[in-house]
Design an enzyme around this catalytic site. Structure first.
Site: not given
Ligand SMILES: N[C@@H](CCC[C@H](N)C(=O)O)C(=O)O
Length: 279
Positions: A212-213, A221-222
């Site tokens: 993840e970013r 990550c959903g």
């Molecule tokens: N890291 C993502 C934001 C978080 C996403 C999350 N874990 C999910 O479940 O969607 C970003 O920087 O876009």
């Protein structure tokens, strides 16, 4: 100063949830997310999610998501289910809720104990939506991307936040900590990118890991799972209109592509604990 929090997880994608409905988001939220997200030294989490007052008429709340590095993202799929569960257990006892996010209001319906379904909205594979550069206008489906010394076939999908999806033979053998950062900071993605590596079990069952970013490898990550199913639908692997089961390190999410390239996500939302920390 004492700070009250709730720790919640959806498929082990865990965040610290702050009730900011009256107080507003703390001014030092970026530093707070960096500090409190540290595993072993602090609460430990993939970031902080602030539960705020709604901005859209008729909505029940609003979420703002801060990654573990303090950067703010548009949306969090696992987080939005947890926000629904938090609101539900904190006085908003409705079976269907609307939560404002950085990528628009999302409708979330309770499907059982700690189980929620989210109408995630539409996806796009166009470069401008991510944004992505040096790759043409898109759709960015099955494109070559050279990362350090290796060229991968990638499909780029925005579900509000940006994702780069790669089909691999065996997700378990990947060393994400070695390859993830170079995808995240690739110059073709000026706002950085979330990267999903997916193994096809069959047309309705996938196995996925994510870098993840702003947070590194997380156990789910959903939005990334939605982007992965969208990508594999564009690639002709997954059928639209059917439930696609995606196995993540922390559990399973079920994604369905609806007509109009809209996405439906079903998964758990669990309260771990409530507490107070000194900041
Ligand atoms: N890291 C993502 C934001 C978080 C996403 C999350 N874990 C999910 O479940 O969607 C970003 O920087 O876009």
């Amino acid at each position: 100063m004492k700070l009250s929090f709730t720790k919640m997880q959806g498929c082990a994608n865990d965040y610290i949830y702050l009730d900011c409905r009256e107080s507003g988001v703390p001014e030092n939220i970026a530093a707070l997310s960096q500090d409190l997200s540290r595993r072993h030294f602090s609460i430990g989490a993939d970031g902080i999610i602030c539960i705020c007052a709604p901005v859209t008429a008729g909505a029940d709340g609003r979420m703002r998501i801060f990654n573990a590095d303090g950067s703010e993202a548009q949306m969090c799929g696992n987080g939005v289910r947890c926000v629904a569960e938090w609101l539900y257990t904190h006085g908003v006892a409705k079976e269907t809720l609307v939560v404002d996010t950085g990528s628009g209001p999302k409708t979330i319906t309770r499907k059982g104990r700690q189980l929620w379904q989210v109408e995630m909205g539409g996806y796009s594979a166009m470069a401008a939506a991510l944004p992505a550069v040096n790759m043409g206008e898109g759709p960015l489906v099955d494109c070559p991307l050279t990362v350090e010394d290796r060229t991968w076939r990638v499909t780029c999908i925005s579900v509000g936040n940006p994702h780069c999806v790669i089909v691999v033979d065996d997700v378990d053998s990947l060393k994400l900590e070695d390859i993830g950062p170079a995808f995240e900071k690739h110059p073709n993605f000026p706002e950085r990118v979330n990267t999903e590596f997916v193994q096809i079990v069959d047309s309705t069952h996938l196995k996925m890991r994510v870098w993840e970013r702003g947070s590194g490898e997380t156990w789910a990550c959903g939005t990334g799972t939605c982007a992965t199913v969208a990508a594999l639908t564009e690639l002709g692997v997954c059928p639209a209109g059917e439930d696609i089961h995606v196995q993540l390190r922390g559990g399973e999410l079920i994604i369905r592509v609806l007509s109009g390239k809209k996405l439906l996500m079903t998964g758990s939302a669990v309260t771990v604990c409530e507490g107070v920390t000194e900041v």
